[in-house]
Design an enzyme around this catalytic site. Structure first.
Site, PDB file in Angstrom:
ATOM      1  CG  ASP A 149      25.389  15.666  45.957  1.00 11.43           C
ATOM      2  OD1 ASP A 149      24.426  14.963  46.239  1.00 11.43           O
ATOM      3  OD2 ASP A 149      25.287  16.807  45.481  1.00 11.43           O
ATOM      4  CG  ASP A 183      23.427  16.901  41.131  1.00 18.58           C
ATOM      5  OD1 ASP A 183      22.809  15.838  41.038  1.00 18.58           O
ATOM      6  OD2 ASP A 183      23.188  17.753  42.002  1.00 18.58           O
ATOM      7  CD  GLU A 184      22.780  12.309  43.859  1.00 13.18           C
ATOM      8  OE1 GLU A 184      22.598  11.237  44.437  1.00 13.18           O
ATOM      9  OE2 GLU A 184      22.371  13.403  44.302  1.00 13.18           O
TER      10      GLU A 184
END
Length: 410
Positions: free
Chosen positions: A10, A125-126
């Site tokens: 993350d 974003d992960e």
DNA sequence: TCTGGGGTCCTAGGACCC
DNA sequence: TCTGGGGTCCTAGGACCC
């Protein structure tokens, strides 16, 4: 099954951190990204950027991301900007620049792929990474049973930082559910490795809503039932949970609380739907604001058609989404007789959907959605994109496959 | 001082067919 | 004539996630 090593990675305060790369002078300050019409920094006389502060913001919009400095004041993503301004008036407000974030998203994922290629995309974003078969993942030393997997994780974090200048947090465990929880235990720039043996001490004390899949509704219902932590959920009777939450969700709750999750890391999946929606600057009325509403509607349909064409998909169902001024949401959809990515067809069909909805109340949001997607090459060769043929006609068309063109082909 | 834009999956009822 | 299931598709809503 043999023990897997699944990582969840993350990016730390992703959007805000990308903005700090662009404006290093803001490092250490509260920074909030959000607001559709937030002001771009304006160049001042001395050539330095002049930033607008949160206190001067007025209007609709929510926080997309906040730096840890702003979060310490109680600001979090999803919060209304006006409320955020009351908590952190001195924070700098920047508009979201999704092209830039997508660029950094590609960079960090490519960096991870150099070390470990089995990656599942979970948004901008992960990601999840299956490290089970990564060379050295199972190595142990006398003082660290996780030495091998730890070395790989450190290598991934270093590669991400080298490629982007951004920090990330990782959680590593035997499955996705536990790794997702773990990556948040040591933010920012954290690394947490755990196994099933650590569940009672590290997982069970956490609030139930930390489990991915237990949202606001379910966690309120759990609290009403006297369950606040994951441990209390694990102690609950499985049959009783099924009675309270239904067979599917109830059984899943029980499994999740015990840290059981066999889902694989999925490296590719086809999209199921593509949509465009917009919230108006002021609530609009179907009759009184007919012209502006119609223009927005057409634009959304054109954007959706362009998205479909750019990504190479055809849609068979077209739907609209309306959010009224009281935040009530309704959806209407229609299934076409053939697939399309044509803007006019989409606009016409979406217009028919709109006619099925109540249009007396003022509207806050309007959206258009394309579903039942497929790739053009997955269609019968004789049913070209956007062709206006019925299902019955499609069944008959193969008779003409390979023959000369007929007028209906044009 | 309220609450963005993009998605996924699940449930449930009705139509229609076998 | 009545009673029946099962399967699939379509539609609407809702919970949840990033």
């Amino acid at each position: 099954m043999p023990c897997r090593w699944i990582a969840h990675l993350d990016m730390d305060a992703f959007y805000a951190s990308v903005e700090l790369l662009r404006y290093p002078v803001l490092r250490g300050r509260g920074v909030v990204v959000g607001g559709r019409r937030a002001q771009q920094p304006v160049l001042q006389a001395d050539g330095s950027p002049g930033f607008s502060e949160l206190r001067s913001y007025a209007g609709r919009g929510v926080v997309t991301t906040a730096t840890y400095e702003a979060r310490s004041l109680g600001v979090h993503s999803g919060m209304g900007l006006m409320k955020a301004a009351a908590l952190a008036p001195d924070a700098v407000l920047l508009p979201a620049d999704f092209d830039e974030y997508r660029k950094y998203s590609r960079l960090f994922k490519a960096a991870v792929a150099e070390v470990a290629p089995l990656i599942e995309d979970r948004g901008i974003d992960e990601i999840y990474i299956d490290l089970t078969e990564a060379p050295g993942a199972q190595d142990v030393t006398d003082d660290d049973p996780y030495a091998g997997i730890r070395a790989i994780a450190e290598r991934i974090k270093a590669r991400v930082y080298l490629a982007t200048g951004l920090g990330c947090s990782m959680g590593i465990s035997p499955n996705k559910l536990l790794s997702k929880i773990s990556s948040e235990l040591d933010k920012p720039n954290g690394l947490t490795i755990l196994t099933h043996a650590d569940i009672p001490s590290l997982i069970w004390p956490l609030p139930a809503k930390r489990v991915n899949g237990i949202g606001p509704k379910a966690s309120v219902k759990l609290e009403v039932l006297g369950i606040r932590t994951i441990g209390e959920l694990a102690a609950a009777d499985a049959q009783w949970l099924v009675e309270q939450f239904g067979s599917n969700y109830g059984a899943w709750l029980h499994q999740a609380a015990h840290g059981r999750d066999e889902r694989p890391v999925v490296t590719f999946s086809e999209p199921k739907s593509i949509s465009r929606e917009t919230t108006f600057e002021r609530d609009l009325h179907a009759r009184e604001d007919r012209a502006v509403l119609g223009a927005i509607f057409t634009l959304l349909c054109e954007q959706l058609a362009a998205d479909l064409q750019r990504k190479g998909y055809l849609a068979k169902t077209i739907g609209v989404k309306l959010r009224y001024d009281d935040f009530r949401i309704v959806t209407r959809e229609l299934t076409l007789e053939s697939h399309t990515s044509d803007a006019h067809t989409i606009r016409r069909t979406a217009g028919r959907c709109l006619k099925k909805a109540m249009l007396e109340q003022r509207l806050r949001l309007l959206g258009v959605r394309a579903g039942s997607l497929c790739k053009p090459d997955a269609l019968p060769a004789s049913a070209p994109a956007g062709a206006n043929v019925t299902g019955r006609d499609q069944l008959q068309l193969p008779m003409f496959e390979g023959s000369t063109r007929t007028t209906s082909d044009v």
